[in-house]
Design a protein around this motif. Structure first.
Motif, PDB file in Angstrom:
ATOM      1  N   CYS A  62       0.830  -1.209   0.000  1.00  0.00           N
ATOM      2  CA  CYS A  62       0.000   0.000   0.000  1.00  0.00           C
ATOM      3  C   CYS A  62       0.861   1.255   0.000  1.00  0.00           C
ATOM      4  N   ALA A  63       1.967   1.240   0.745  1.00  0.00           N
ATOM      5  CA  ALA A  63       2.863   2.395   0.775  1.00  0.00           C
ATOM      6  C   ALA A  63       3.518   2.600  -0.589  1.00  0.00           C
ATOM      7  N   ALA A  64       3.916   1.516  -1.252  1.00  0.00           N
ATOM      8  CA  ALA A  64       4.532   1.628  -2.584  1.00  0.00           C
ATOM      9  C   ALA A  64       3.540   2.175  -3.607  1.00  0.00           C
ATOM     10  N   ILE A  65       2.302   1.707  -3.541  1.00  0.00           N
ATOM     11  CA  ILE A  65       1.275   2.209  -4.459  1.00  0.00           C
ATOM     12  C   ILE A  65       1.020   3.695  -4.191  1.00  0.00           C
ATOM     13  N   GLY A  66       0.952   4.075  -2.924  1.00  0.00           N
ATOM     14  CA  GLY A  66       0.769   5.479  -2.579  1.00  0.00           C
ATOM     15  C   GLY A  66       1.924   6.339  -3.063  1.00  0.00           C
ATOM     16  N   ALA A  67       3.151   5.815  -2.944  1.00  0.00           N
ATOM     17  CA  ALA A  67       4.319   6.561  -3.411  1.00  0.00           C
ATOM     18  C   ALA A  67       4.285   6.739  -4.921  1.00  0.00           C
ATOM     19  N   LEU A  68       3.903   5.703  -5.650  1.00  0.00           N
ATOM     20  CA  LEU A  68       3.800   5.820  -7.110  1.00  0.00           C
ATOM     21  C   LEU A  68       2.730   6.826  -7.516  1.00  0.00           C
ATOM     22  N   LEU A  69       1.594   6.774  -6.834  1.00  0.00           N
ATOM     23  CA  LEU A  69       0.531   7.743  -7.137  1.00  0.00           C
ATOM     24  C   LEU A  69       0.976   9.166  -6.792  1.00  0.00           C
ATOM     25  N   GLY A  70       1.643   9.320  -5.658  1.00  0.00           N
ATOM     26  CA  GLY A  70       2.144  10.635  -5.269  1.00  0.00           C
ATOM     27  C   GLY A  70       3.170  11.164  -6.252  1.00  0.00           C
ATOM     28  N   PHE A  71       4.063  10.295  -6.729  1.00  0.00           N
ATOM     29  CA  PHE A  71       5.054  10.712  -7.719  1.00  0.00           C
ATOM     30  C   PHE A  71       4.366  11.124  -9.019  1.00  0.00           C
ATOM     31  N   GLY A  72       3.333  10.392  -9.408  1.00  0.00           N
ATOM     32  CA  GLY A  72       2.582  10.737 -10.614  1.00  0.00           C
ATOM     33  C   GLY A  72       1.902  12.087 -10.484  1.00  0.00           C
ATOM     34  N   VAL A  73       1.310  12.349  -9.320  1.00  0.00           N
ATOM     35  CA  VAL A  73       0.670  13.646  -9.089  1.00  0.00           C
ATOM     36  C   VAL A  73       1.720  14.752  -9.111  1.00  0.00           C
ATOM     37  N   GLY A  74       2.869  14.513  -8.481  1.00  0.00           N
ATOM     38  CA  GLY A  74       3.952  15.499  -8.501  1.00  0.00           C
ATOM     39  C   GLY A  74       4.475  15.749  -9.900  1.00  0.00           C
ATOM     40  N   PHE A  75       4.565  14.697 -10.696  1.00  0.00           N
ATOM     41  CA  PHE A  75       5.024  14.839 -12.080  1.00  0.00           C
ATOM     42  C   PHE A  75       4.044  15.678 -12.878  1.00  0.00           C
ATOM     43  N   MET A  76       2.747  15.419 -12.703  1.00  0.00           N
ATOM     44  CA  MET A  76       1.735  16.188 -13.426  1.00  0.00           C
ATOM     45  C   MET A  76       1.721  17.650 -12.956  1.00  0.00           C
ATOM     46  N   ALA A  77       1.862  17.889 -11.667  1.00  0.00           N
ATOM     47  CA  ALA A  77       1.879  19.257 -11.157  1.00  0.00           C
ATOM     48  C   ALA A  77       3.118  19.997 -11.659  1.00  0.00           C
ATOM     49  N   ASP A  78       4.239  19.297 -11.766  1.00  0.00           N
ATOM     50  CA  ASP A  78       5.475  19.912 -12.251  1.00  0.00           C
ATOM     51  C   ASP A  78       5.378  20.268 -13.727  1.00  0.00           C
ATOM     52  N   ARG A  79       4.696  19.439 -14.497  1.00  0.00           N
ATOM     53  CA  ARG A  79       4.524  19.711 -15.939  1.00  0.00           C
ATOM     54  C   ARG A  79       3.624  20.920 -16.175  1.00  0.00           C
ATOM     55  N   ARG A  80       2.592  21.056 -15.364  1.00  0.00           N
ATOM     56  CA  ARG A  80       1.658  22.189 -15.547  1.00  0.00           C
ATOM     57  C   ARG A  80       2.330  23.506 -15.176  1.00  0.00           C
ATOM     58  N   ARG A  81       3.223  23.459 -14.209  1.00  0.00           N
ATOM     59  CA  ARG A  81       3.897  24.674 -13.780  1.00  0.00           C
ATOM     60  C   ARG A  81       4.943  25.127 -14.816  1.00  0.00           C
ATOM     61  N   GLY A  82       5.603  24.158 -15.435  1.00  0.00           N
ATOM     62  CA  GLY A  82       6.715  24.488 -16.331  1.00  0.00           C
ATOM     63  C   GLY A  82       6.304  24.645 -17.700  1.00  0.00           C
TER      64      GLY A  82
END
Length: 82
Positions: A62-82
């Motif tokens: 569950c922690a690994a799945i949460g980390a992958l989802l969190g990284f995906g959200v961070g990646f998407m937020a980083d793309r929208r900002r840049g």
């Protein structure tokens, strides 16, 4: 700090907590060198602080799945900002 790392850590913590809360009810018995684990179909009691190997695996997944989802959200937020 990088947004991807922040969301990765947030996802890891949230996933770990979700795994801890939803871990299956289990008991582990060792008899003559043979380990037997019995699991129920309900979540473990809140007062039960011990972890069997199956429960630890559940929390880790569950922690690994949460980390992958969190990284995906961070990646998407980083793309929208840049």
């Amino acid at each position: 700090m990088n947004g991807k790392v922040v969301f990765l850590l947030i996802g890891l913590v949230v996933g770990g907590l979700a795994g801890w809360i939803t871990r299956p009810e289990a008991a582990e018995v060792s008899f003559l060198g043979l380990k037997v684990e019995v699991q129920g179909d309900q979540a473990a009691a809140p007062g039960d602080r011990t972890l069997t190997s199956g429960q630890a695996q559940h929390v880790g997944i569950c922690a690994a799945i949460g980390a992958l989802l969190g990284f995906g959200v961070g990646f998407m937020a980083d793309r929208r900002r840049g």
